[in-house]
Design a protein around this motif. Structure first.
Motif, PDB file in Angstrom:
ATOM      1  N   ALA A   1       2.089  41.857  40.558  1.00  0.00           N
ATOM      2  CA  ALA A   1       2.191  42.987  39.637  1.00  0.00           C
ATOM      3  C   ALA A   1       2.970  44.120  40.306  1.00  0.00           C
ATOM      4  O   ALA A   1       3.049  44.198  41.545  1.00  0.00           O
ATOM      5  N   PRO A   2       3.606  44.990  39.525  1.00  0.00           N
ATOM      6  CA  PRO A   2       4.342  46.127  40.100  1.00  0.00           C
ATOM      7  C   PRO A   2       3.432  46.964  40.993  1.00  0.00           C
ATOM      8  O   PRO A   2       2.255  47.179  40.680  1.00  0.00           O
ATOM      9  N   LEU A   3       3.986  47.407  42.106  1.00  0.00           N
ATOM     10  CA  LEU A   3       3.200  48.199  43.050  1.00  0.00           C
ATOM     11  C   LEU A   3       2.960  49.600  42.505  1.00  0.00           C
ATOM     12  O   LEU A   3       3.834  50.210  41.902  1.00  0.00           O
ATOM     13  N   ARG A   4       1.758  50.110  42.721  1.00  0.00           N
ATOM     14  CA  ARG A   4       1.394  51.442  42.265  1.00  0.00           C
ATOM     15  C   ARG A   4       1.522  52.431  43.423  1.00  0.00           C
ATOM     16  O   ARG A   4       0.965  52.205  44.492  1.00  0.00           O
ATOM     17  N   TRP A   5       2.288  53.495  43.184  1.00  0.00           N
ATOM     18  CA  TRP A   5       2.474  54.522  44.224  1.00  0.00           C
ATOM     19  C   TRP A   5       1.221  55.375  44.335  1.00  0.00           C
ATOM     20  O   TRP A   5       0.621  55.784  43.333  1.00  0.00           O
ATOM     21  N   ILE A   6       0.797  55.631  45.574  1.00  0.00           N
ATOM     22  CA  ILE A   6      -0.375  56.483  45.821  1.00  0.00           C
ATOM     23  C   ILE A   6       0.093  57.728  46.564  1.00  0.00           C
ATOM     24  O   ILE A   6       0.741  57.616  47.612  1.00  0.00           O
ATOM     25  N   PRO A   7      -0.191  58.913  46.057  1.00  0.00           N
ATOM     26  CA  PRO A   7       0.281  60.132  46.709  1.00  0.00           C
ATOM     27  C   PRO A   7      -0.488  60.435  47.996  1.00  0.00           C
ATOM     28  O   PRO A   7      -1.613  59.957  48.177  1.00  0.00           O
ATOM     29  N   PRO A   8       0.114  61.197  48.905  1.00  0.00           N
ATOM     30  CA  PRO A   8      -0.628  61.627  50.094  1.00  0.00           C
ATOM     31  C   PRO A   8      -1.722  62.603  49.684  1.00  0.00           C
ATOM     32  O   PRO A   8      -1.688  63.175  48.591  1.00  0.00           O
ATOM     33  N   SER A   9      -2.679  62.806  50.564  1.00  0.00           N
ATOM     34  CA  SER A   9      -3.808  63.681  50.247  1.00  0.00           C
ATOM     35  C   SER A   9      -4.152  64.549  51.448  1.00  0.00           C
ATOM     36  O   SER A   9      -4.272  64.052  52.579  1.00  0.00           O
ATOM     37  N   GLN A  10      -4.295  65.842  51.233  1.00  0.00           N
ATOM     38  CA  GLN A  10      -4.623  66.795  52.302  1.00  0.00           C
ATOM     39  C   GLN A  10      -6.130  66.876  52.499  1.00  0.00           C
ATOM     40  O   GLN A  10      -6.901  66.887  51.533  1.00  0.00           O
ATOM     41  N   ASN A  11      -6.559  66.920  53.749  1.00  0.00           N
ATOM     42  CA  ASN A  11      -7.984  67.145  54.038  1.00  0.00           C
ATOM     43  C   ASN A  11      -8.368  68.553  53.604  1.00  0.00           C
ATOM     44  O   ASN A  11      -7.585  69.493  53.740  1.00  0.00           O
ATOM     45  N   SER A  12      -9.578  68.724  53.133  1.00  0.00           N
ATOM     46  CA  SER A  12     -10.110  70.047  52.771  1.00  0.00           C
ATOM     47  C   SER A  12      -9.182  70.799  51.820  1.00  0.00           C
ATOM     48  O   SER A  12      -9.025  72.013  51.919  1.00  0.00           O
ATOM     49  N   ARG A  13      -8.552  70.067  50.927  1.00  0.00           N
ATOM     50  CA  ARG A  13      -7.655  70.722  49.981  1.00  0.00           C
ATOM     51  C   ARG A  13      -8.472  71.486  48.939  1.00  0.00           C
ATOM     52  O   ARG A  13      -9.666  71.252  48.765  1.00  0.00           O
ATOM     53  N   ARG A  14      -7.784  72.371  48.243  1.00  0.00           N
ATOM     54  CA  ARG A  14      -8.425  73.058  47.130  1.00  0.00           C
ATOM     55  C   ARG A  14      -8.138  72.256  45.854  1.00  0.00           C
ATOM     56  O   ARG A  14      -8.721  71.225  45.635  1.00  0.00           O
ATOM     57  N   GLU A  15      -7.236  72.753  45.026  1.00  0.00           N
ATOM     58  CA  GLU A  15      -6.943  71.997  43.815  1.00  0.00           C
ATOM     59  C   GLU A  15      -5.808  71.005  44.024  1.00  0.00           C
ATOM     60  O   GLU A  15      -5.820  69.901  43.493  1.00  0.00           O
ATOM     61  N   HIS A  16      -4.818  71.413  44.818  1.00  0.00           N
ATOM     62  CA  HIS A  16      -3.669  70.544  45.075  1.00  0.00           C
ATOM     63  C   HIS A  16      -3.490  70.367  46.581  1.00  0.00           C
ATOM     64  O   HIS A  16      -3.942  71.183  47.377  1.00  0.00           O
ATOM     65  N   SER A  17      -2.804  69.294  46.941  1.00  0.00           N
ATOM     66  CA  SER A  17      -2.575  68.992  48.354  1.00  0.00           C
ATOM     67  C   SER A  17      -1.244  69.557  48.843  1.00  0.00           C
ATOM     68  O   SER A  17      -0.261  69.594  48.097  1.00  0.00           O
ATOM     69  N   VAL A  18      -1.237  70.001  50.091  1.00  0.00           N
ATOM     70  CA  VAL A  18       0.003  70.319  50.806  1.00  0.00           C
ATOM     71  C   VAL A  18      -0.051  69.455  52.064  1.00  0.00           C
ATOM     72  O   VAL A  18      -0.626  69.840  53.091  1.00  0.00           O
ATOM     73  N   PHE A  19       0.511  68.268  51.967  1.00  0.00           N
ATOM     74  CA  PHE A  19       0.410  67.316  53.069  1.00  0.00           C
ATOM     75  C   PHE A  19       1.468  67.600  54.132  1.00  0.00           C
ATOM     76  O   PHE A  19       2.612  67.908  53.823  1.00  0.00           O
ATOM     77  N   LEU A  20       1.058  67.492  55.397  1.00  0.00           N
ATOM     78  CA  LEU A  20       1.976  67.723  56.514  1.00  0.00           C
ATOM     79  C   LEU A  20       1.684  66.718  57.619  1.00  0.00           C
ATOM     80  O   LEU A  20       0.522  66.472  57.964  1.00  0.00           O
ATOM     81  N   ASP A  21       2.730  66.135  58.159  1.00  0.00           N
ATOM     82  CA  ASP A  21       2.622  65.207  59.286  1.00  0.00           C
ATOM     83  C   ASP A  21       3.421  65.826  60.434  1.00  0.00           C
ATOM     84  O   ASP A  21       4.639  65.995  60.328  1.00  0.00           O
ATOM     85  N   VAL A  22       2.752  66.182  61.519  1.00  0.00           N
ATOM     86  CA  VAL A  22       3.367  66.963  62.600  1.00  0.00           C
ATOM     87  C   VAL A  22       3.746  66.076  63.777  1.00  0.00           C
ATOM     88  O   VAL A  22       2.902  65.338  64.305  1.00  0.00           O
TER      89      VAL A  22
END
Length: 331
Positions: A164-185
């Motif tokens: 089946a077509p692959l489903r994209w999963i968004p990144p997720s920020q720890n301790s986020r509020r309503e929306h995520s701001v993901f960062l990889d340092v």
């Protein structure tokens, strides 16, 4: 025979703390050649220093706050800096013209190594990344990968033939509020010449030194060296130093942290403020991710907290919440 934990004998060194440490600038190498940029920066920073000091005095019930100022010189990524004699004169003159005083001047390369101590490596060893629920352990640990996320990145898809077509999963920020701001340092990369630490990693070390929480077996790290300790030319010649100069010719021969003002309040402080260009906004976002994952010496944290309480100050439990910023765009 009796056995004791080595840590049970460790003593946490006590030292004076300022109420606030204000970083008044950190220009890129090409900006340092522009005297006008330096003067503009100092004039703008002076207003924030005076305003912040006044606000802090009111918060302390009218008491005179202990505020120290500092300036960080980037001698790690840039080898084409003006020599110490000229650059320190430039910075000091620009500050004086703005009615500002620079108490301490530090080298960014010292955030990598300070004498025999490998500070960046010491901080990296204290990073504790807590994988959020749902992670499967497929990502290598921070110590192997050299990357520190503030959440869960998008999983790498595993395709199945005729599936089946692959489903994209968004990144997720720890301790986020309503929306995520993901960062990889990125903390470092390995080169043929050895490990090269990233700008955010070195800046995180710098912030932790300013907060006084970095220790070497309980001992303080980053004790400033008074400018008077550098032998003036009239008292004898120092190898590697031109006659008539007050400072060595090369930044590598300068003290890690130089105390320019003999009457300055202590370098480490309960809280820090950094007055920076908006160019550093992304870097400092990464710095906060790193500092939020570091577990400093517990004895140092407890000692500093109790010291602040004796002065009627309440410090945030989270170390990263003791860092504040003023980001300035072009004037």
């Amino acid at each position: 025979m009796t056995y004791e934990e080595t840590s049970a004998k460790q003593r946490t060194e006590r030292f004076g703390m300022s109420h606030l440490s204000i970083e008044v600038g950190h220009l890129y190498a090409d900006d340092l050649a522009r005297t006008d940029a330096l003067k503009e920066q100092m004039a703008s920073a002076a207003a924030w220093v005076h305003g912040t000091t006044e606000a802090l005095s009111k918060r302390l019930g009218g008491r005179t706050p202990r505020v120290s100022t500092c300036y960080l010189v980037d001698d790690y990524f840039h080898q084409d800096l003006p020599d110490p004699e000229h650059l320190i004169a430039q910075v000091s003159e620009a500050a004086a013209a703005a009615g500002l005083r620079i108490d301490y001047l530090a080298r960014e390369s010292a955030c990598d190594r300070m004498g025999p101590l490998q500070l960046a490596a010491l901080v990296a060893d204290r990073i504790v990344f807590e994988p959020p629920p749902g992670t499967n352990g497929s990502r290598p640990p921070v110590s192997d990968l050299g990357w520190l996320p503030n959440g869960v990145p998008t999983p790498k898809p595993r395709g199945i033939a005729m599936g089946a077509p692959l489903r994209w999963i968004p990144p997720s920020q720890n301790s986020r509020r309503e929306h995520s701001v993901f960062l990889d340092v990125e903390l470092w990369n390995d080169t043929p010449k050895g490990r090269r630490w990233s700008c955010p990693m070195l800046a995180a070390v710098w912030q932790l030194i300013r907060l006084g929480v970095l220790r070497d077996q309980g001992k303080r790290i980053g004790v400033p060296e008074p400018v008077e300790s550098l032998v003036p030319a009239e008292h004898g010649h120092v190898p590697g130093q031109r006659l008539g100069n007050r400072f060595p010719d090369r930044w590598s021969e300068m003290p890690p942290i130089l105390q320019l003002n003999k009457k300055a309040f202590p370098f480490p402080a309960y809280r820090t403020v950094s007055v920076l260009s908006t160019d550093f906004l992304e870097v400092e976002h990464a710095v906060r991710v790193i500092c939020g994952s570091v577990r400093p010496d517990a004895g140092a944290l407890d000692q500093i907290r109790k010291s602040a309480e004796r002065e009627g100050m309440s410090l945030p439990e989270e170390l990263v919440d003791r860092l504040s910023y003023v980001f300035q765009g072009p004037l």
